[in-house]
Scaffold this motif. Structure first.
Motif, PDB file in Angstrom:
ATOM      1  N   UNK A  63       8.708  17.491  -4.835  1.00 14.44           N
ATOM      2  CA  UNK A  63       8.290  16.708  -3.681  1.00 14.44           C
ATOM      3  C   UNK A  63       8.504  15.235  -3.975  1.00 14.44           C
ATOM      4  N   UNK A  64       9.214  14.576  -3.088  1.00  9.00           N
ATOM      5  CA  UNK A  64       9.436  13.137  -3.215  1.00  9.00           C
ATOM      6  C   UNK A  64       8.243  12.429  -2.592  1.00  9.00           C
ATOM      7  N   UNK A  65       7.645  11.543  -3.367  1.00 14.65           N
ATOM      8  CA  UNK A  65       6.513  10.749  -2.881  1.00 14.65           C
ATOM      9  C   UNK A  65       6.869   9.271  -3.053  1.00 14.65           C
ATOM     10  N   UNK A  66       7.237   8.641  -1.941  1.00 14.66           N
ATOM     11  CA  UNK A  66       7.595   7.229  -2.006  1.00 14.66           C
ATOM     12  C   UNK A  66       6.321   6.400  -2.091  1.00 14.66           C
ATOM     13  N   UNK A  67       6.254   5.599  -3.144  1.00 17.15           N
ATOM     14  CA  UNK A  67       5.055   4.808  -3.413  1.00 17.15           C
ATOM     15  C   UNK A  67       5.249   3.373  -2.947  1.00 17.15           C
ATOM     16  N   UNK A  68       4.156   2.677  -2.860  1.00 16.48           N
ATOM     17  CA  UNK A  68       4.162   1.273  -2.446  1.00 16.48           C
ATOM     18  C   UNK A  68       5.019   0.439  -3.399  1.00 16.48           C
ATOM     19  N   UNK A  69       5.776  -0.475  -2.814  1.00 13.71           N
ATOM     20  CA  UNK A  69       6.602  -1.388  -3.605  1.00 13.71           C
ATOM     21  C   UNK A  69       6.017  -2.784  -3.455  1.00 13.71           C
ATOM     22  N   UNK A  70       5.627  -3.373  -4.570  1.00  7.88           N
ATOM     23  CA  UNK A  70       5.081  -4.724  -4.549  1.00  7.88           C
ATOM     24  C   UNK A  70       6.149  -5.740  -4.170  1.00  7.88           C
ATOM     25  N   UNK A  71       5.707  -6.821  -3.576  1.00  9.01           N
ATOM     26  CA  UNK A  71       6.627  -7.906  -3.227  1.00  9.01           C
ATOM     27  C   UNK A  71       7.065  -8.620  -4.505  1.00  9.01           C
ATOM     28  N   UNK A  72       8.355  -8.882  -4.642  1.00  4.08           N
ATOM     29  CA  UNK A  72       8.829  -9.635  -5.804  1.00  4.08           C
ATOM     30  C   UNK A  72       8.598 -11.124  -5.591  1.00  4.08           C
ATOM     31  N   UNK A  73       8.740 -11.924  -6.647  1.00  2.00           N
ATOM     32  CA  UNK A  73       8.655 -13.375  -6.464  1.00  2.00           C
ATOM     33  C   UNK A  73       9.777 -13.865  -5.545  1.00  2.00           C
ATOM     34  N   UNK A  74       9.642 -15.087  -5.076  1.00  7.73           N
ATOM     35  CA  UNK A  74      10.671 -15.678  -4.208  1.00  7.73           C
ATOM     36  C   UNK A  74      11.381 -16.839  -4.885  1.00  7.73           C
TER      37      UNK A  74
END
Length: 163
Positions: free
Chosen positions: A67-78
């Motif tokens: 089962x693929x469970x897509x997890x939260x992706x944190x925002x990278x720096x800018x």
């Protein structure tokens, strides 16, 4: 069928690969904003590669009945600083991803999932290439330092030729 422990580890790696893609896209946008279009191009290709890595992991998990469970992706720096700082961060990130791949392989070995071990060999080899590529750029930028803007522009132009 992939066992639950390995499935969770692969899902975590999918998250890490998508974060890598997001990070490189942010770095690319930053370089573009600084008028370093060659660095931006190189980093945008990295973004595409990392997305492909995540998709490869998703495909593998699906092939194994997981089962693929897509997890939260944190925002990278800018903001990332000078071109040298951008690529030092790139290298450090690739080294981190290498450690994650090694941990994933260790999980596959501990779970005696031989198919996963074979599959993960590709990622281990890929990480050697990723680190070597980032190291080459860092070393070139360290050689010229901040003393030669013309040399930085030359490297920027060269990296813009990456296919």
């Amino acid at each position: 069928m992939v066992n639950p422990k390995l499935q969770d580890a692969i899902n975590s790696q999918i998250q890490a690969e998508f974060y890598s893609a997001y990070l490189y896209l942010s770095m690319s946008a930053y370089c573009e904003s600084q008028n370093f279009t060659g660095f931006a191009h190189w980093l945008k290709l990295q973004y595409q590669e990392e997305t492909e890595h995540a998709l490869k992991l998703i495909g593998y998990l699906q092939e194994r009945g997981g089962t693929v469970e897509l997890k939260k992706i944190d925002a990278p720096p800018a903001e990332f600083g000078s071109p040298l700082q951008v690529f030092e961060q790139t290298l450090a990130h690739e080294q981190h991803v290498t450690s994650l791949i090694h941990q994933l392989y260790e999980t596959a070995a501990a779970e005696k999932d031989y198919a996963a071990q074979i599959f993960l060999q590709w990622f281990i080899t890929e990480q050697v290439e990723e680190e070597a590529s980032a190291t080459a750029v860092v070393e070139r930028l360290r050689i010229i330092g901040d003393k030669s803007p013309g040399s930085i522009l030359y490297i920027d132009k060269e990296l813009g030729k990456r296919v």
